[in-house]
Design a protein around this motif. Sequence first.
Motif, PDB file in Angstrom:
ATOM      1  N   ALA A  80       0.872  -1.128  -0.028  1.00 28.12           N
ATOM      2  CA  ALA A  80      -0.014  -0.075  -0.028  1.00 28.12           C
ATOM      3  C   ALA A  80       0.756   1.362  -0.166  1.00 28.12           C
ATOM      4  N   ILE A  81       2.139   1.067  -0.008  1.00 26.56           N
ATOM      5  CA  ILE A  81       3.100   2.383   0.342  1.00 26.56           C
ATOM      6  C   ILE A  81       3.981   2.451  -0.890  1.00 26.56           C
ATOM      7  N   GLY A  82       4.672   3.664  -0.744  1.00 29.66           N
ATOM      8  CA  GLY A  82       5.937   3.945  -1.784  1.00 29.66           C
ATOM      9  C   GLY A  82       6.801   4.751  -0.988  1.00 29.66           C
ATOM     10  N   VAL A  83       7.868   4.480  -1.205  1.00 32.85           N
ATOM     11  CA  VAL A  83       9.142   5.427  -0.446  1.00 32.85           C
ATOM     12  C   VAL A  83       9.961   5.923  -1.181  1.00 32.85           C
ATOM     13  N   THR A  84      10.379   7.314  -1.086  1.00 33.59           N
ATOM     14  CA  THR A  84      11.338   7.832  -1.566  1.00 33.59           C
ATOM     15  C   THR A  84      12.165   8.464  -0.795  1.00 33.59           C
ATOM     16  N   GLY A  85      13.548   7.980  -0.663  1.00 25.86           N
ATOM     17  CA  GLY A  85      14.466   8.405   0.507  1.00 25.86           C
ATOM     18  C   GLY A  85      15.327   9.631   0.257  1.00 25.86           C
ATOM     19  N   GLN A  86      16.138   9.929   0.982  1.00 21.27           N
ATOM     20  CA  GLN A  86      16.849  11.308   0.977  1.00 21.27           C
ATOM     21  C   GLN A  86      17.915  11.071  -0.404  1.00 21.27           C
ATOM     22  N   PHE A  87      18.368   9.664  -0.767  1.00 21.37           N
ATOM     23  CA  PHE A  87      19.361   9.442  -1.664  1.00 21.37           C
ATOM     24  C   PHE A  87      18.494   8.657  -2.764  1.00 21.37           C
ATOM     25  N   SER A  88      18.431   9.385  -4.097  1.00 18.04           N
ATOM     26  CA  SER A  88      17.614   8.669  -5.309  1.00 18.04           C
ATOM     27  C   SER A  88      18.200   7.195  -5.188  1.00 18.04           C
ATOM     28  N   ALA A  89      16.905   6.541  -5.609  1.00 19.44           N
ATOM     29  CA  ALA A  89      17.154   5.092  -5.918  1.00 19.44           C
ATOM     30  C   ALA A  89      17.195   4.942  -7.546  1.00 19.44           C
ATOM     31  N   VAL A  90      17.343   5.821  -8.334  1.00 16.18           N
ATOM     32  CA  VAL A  90      17.460   5.870  -9.773  1.00 16.18           C
ATOM     33  C   VAL A  90      18.852   5.387 -10.030  1.00 16.18           C
ATOM     34  N   ASP A  91      18.801   4.282 -11.122  1.00 17.12           N
ATOM     35  CA  ASP A  91      20.069   3.609 -11.622  1.00 17.12           C
ATOM     36  C   ASP A  91      20.510   4.702 -12.513  1.00 17.12           C
ATOM     37  N   GLY A  92      21.735   5.155 -12.400  1.00 18.93           N
ATOM     38  CA  GLY A  92      22.271   6.107 -13.513  1.00 18.93           C
ATOM     39  C   GLY A  92      22.717   5.453 -14.677  1.00 18.93           C
ATOM     40  N   LEU A  93      22.886   3.878 -14.552  1.00 18.22           N
ATOM     41  CA  LEU A  93      23.487   3.159 -15.689  1.00 18.22           C
ATOM     42  C   LEU A  93      22.424   3.016 -16.777  1.00 18.22           C
ATOM     43  N   ILE A  94      21.302   3.154 -16.491  1.00 21.80           N
ATOM     44  CA  ILE A  94      20.233   2.859 -17.486  1.00 21.80           C
ATOM     45  C   ILE A  94      19.316   4.147 -17.571  1.00 21.80           C
ATOM     46  N   THR A  95      18.375   4.068 -18.646  1.00 21.96           N
ATOM     47  CA  THR A  95      17.798   5.232 -19.151  1.00 21.96           C
ATOM     48  C   THR A  95      16.572   5.281 -18.019  1.00 21.96           C
ATOM     49  N   GLY A  96      15.941   6.575 -18.173  1.00 26.98           N
ATOM     50  CA  GLY A  96      14.813   6.942 -17.265  1.00 26.98           C
ATOM     51  C   GLY A  96      13.540   5.778 -17.443  1.00 26.98           C
ATOM     52  N   GLU A  97      13.512   5.509 -18.759  1.00 26.67           N
ATOM     53  CA  GLU A  97      12.429   4.757 -19.126  1.00 26.67           C
ATOM     54  C   GLU A  97      12.655   3.203 -18.659  1.00 26.67           C
ATOM     55  N   GLU A  98      13.904   2.883 -18.732  1.00 22.90           N
ATOM     56  CA  GLU A  98      14.328   1.360 -18.270  1.00 22.90           C
ATOM     57  C   GLU A  98      14.098   1.485 -16.813  1.00 22.90           C
ATOM     58  N   ASN A  99      14.440   2.483 -15.952  1.00 23.12           N
ATOM     59  CA  ASN A  99      14.219   2.353 -14.690  1.00 23.12           C
ATOM     60  C   ASN A  99      12.933   2.442 -14.318  1.00 23.12           C
ATOM     61  N   MET A 130      15.404  16.441 -12.241  1.00 27.21           N
ATOM     62  CA  MET A 130      14.900  15.540 -12.945  1.00 27.21           C
ATOM     63  C   MET A 130      15.087  13.992 -12.369  1.00 27.21           C
ATOM     64  N   LYS A 131      16.331  13.766 -11.581  1.00 28.69           N
ATOM     65  CA  LYS A 131      16.155  12.477 -10.998  1.00 28.69           C
ATOM     66  C   LYS A 131      15.209  12.390  -9.655  1.00 28.69           C
ATOM     67  N   ARG A 132      14.979  13.505  -8.988  1.00 25.38           N
ATOM     68  CA  ARG A 132      13.814  13.536  -8.135  1.00 25.38           C
ATOM     69  C   ARG A 132      12.466  13.126  -8.479  1.00 25.38           C
ATOM     70  N   ARG A 133      12.242  13.931  -9.697  1.00 27.43           N
ATOM     71  CA  ARG A 133      11.016  13.657 -10.497  1.00 27.43           C
ATOM     72  C   ARG A 133      10.970  12.075 -11.010  1.00 27.43           C
ATOM     73  N   LEU A 134      12.074  11.494 -11.431  1.00 25.03           N
ATOM     74  CA  LEU A 134      11.883  10.120 -11.853  1.00 25.03           C
ATOM     75  C   LEU A 134      11.922   9.280 -10.592  1.00 25.03           C
ATOM     76  N   ASP A 135      12.478   9.580  -9.475  1.00 25.20           N
ATOM     77  CA  ASP A 135      12.471   8.746  -8.355  1.00 25.20           C
ATOM     78  C   ASP A 135      11.070   8.580  -7.782  1.00 25.20           C
ATOM     79  N   ILE A 136      10.239   9.771  -7.976  1.00 24.87           N
ATOM     80  CA  ILE A 136       8.891   9.817  -7.473  1.00 24.87           C
ATOM     81  C   ILE A 136       7.892   9.097  -8.366  1.00 24.87           C
TER      82      ILE A 136
END
Length: 331
Positions: free
Chosen positions: A96-115, A158-164
């Motif tokens: 039921a929940i989602g979590v976005t931490g202080q440090f982005s969970a985005v993987d920089g080695l792949i594209t935004g779409e792939e994330n 942009m990374k923050r927006r992708l993270d959310i």
Amino acid sequence: MPSSVMPMPMPSQADGRPSPAAVSAVGLRKSYGDKVVLDGIDLHIPEGSIFALLGPNGAGKTTAVKILSTLITADGGQARVAGHDLTAEAQSVRAAIGVTGQFSAVDGLITGEENMLLMADLNHLSKQEGRRVTAELLERFDLTEAAKKPASTYSGGMKRRLDIAMTLVGSPRIIFLDEPTTGLDPRSRHNMWQIIRELVSDGVTVFLTTQYLEEADQLADRIAVLNNGKIAAEGTAEELKRLIPGGHIRLRFTDPDAYRAAATALTGAARDDEALALQLPSNGTQRELRSVLDWLDSADIEADELTLHTPDLDDVFFALTATAQPKEAVR
């Protein structure tokens, strides 16, 4: 300022009953060795609202988020998230929940779409559904043009927006945002605020931790200040501001005779003879302001300028956390 909890009225529905809680906790405790991080805190966060948890570095804000999102266990107390018992129904809480931490969970080695597609797989969406949700969220967060680029090339905002956006793939009812705008420039921060408001307008509940007092003031329906492991105070931003002394009404005159008459009658006012101004202590209530205006009318004295000064959240924060000097940076 006393460190005990300063109670505020609980949010209620039109019929007077307490609003349904998206998150509730009673007596939540957590220690690391002999360091007490959470010392029996209580929370009641209504559905579809924004709740902000403030506190100095090391106050335990992140620890509270980790407990309520099932990442770590509490040492004591009880909690329910999305109607589920935190301990007995942990899997239902996670669904039921989602979590976005202080440090982005985005993987920089792949594209935004792939994330995004990776998150869709983790949420067990079909390929078709995953691609549909990914496209919708990338468009919603203005990331469509950058979708095919490596996430390492994205700006902080942009990374923050992708993270959310990644957090929203599973359609969570409750989102924990742990200092989501740390390190962002003012424009990106304001964009993030708008995203958060839109989430709540869609019925999502947001649990926000932040060090930016303006952020809590702008966004939160209710705010709690965490200090020395306890909730030092909780309420709306306006309720918290009224806890702190220092508010005043300032009357300024251009007519010296009017100024002298007012200064003689208002014996408790601080005088500024050079500026022809008087300063009256005030708690900022409508009733008190009206009484001053009524007195001026009855005395046939006209002030050329009346301004009301009230403490802001900075004043509240400093007053409530003045004794906070954590020896260890427990988050």
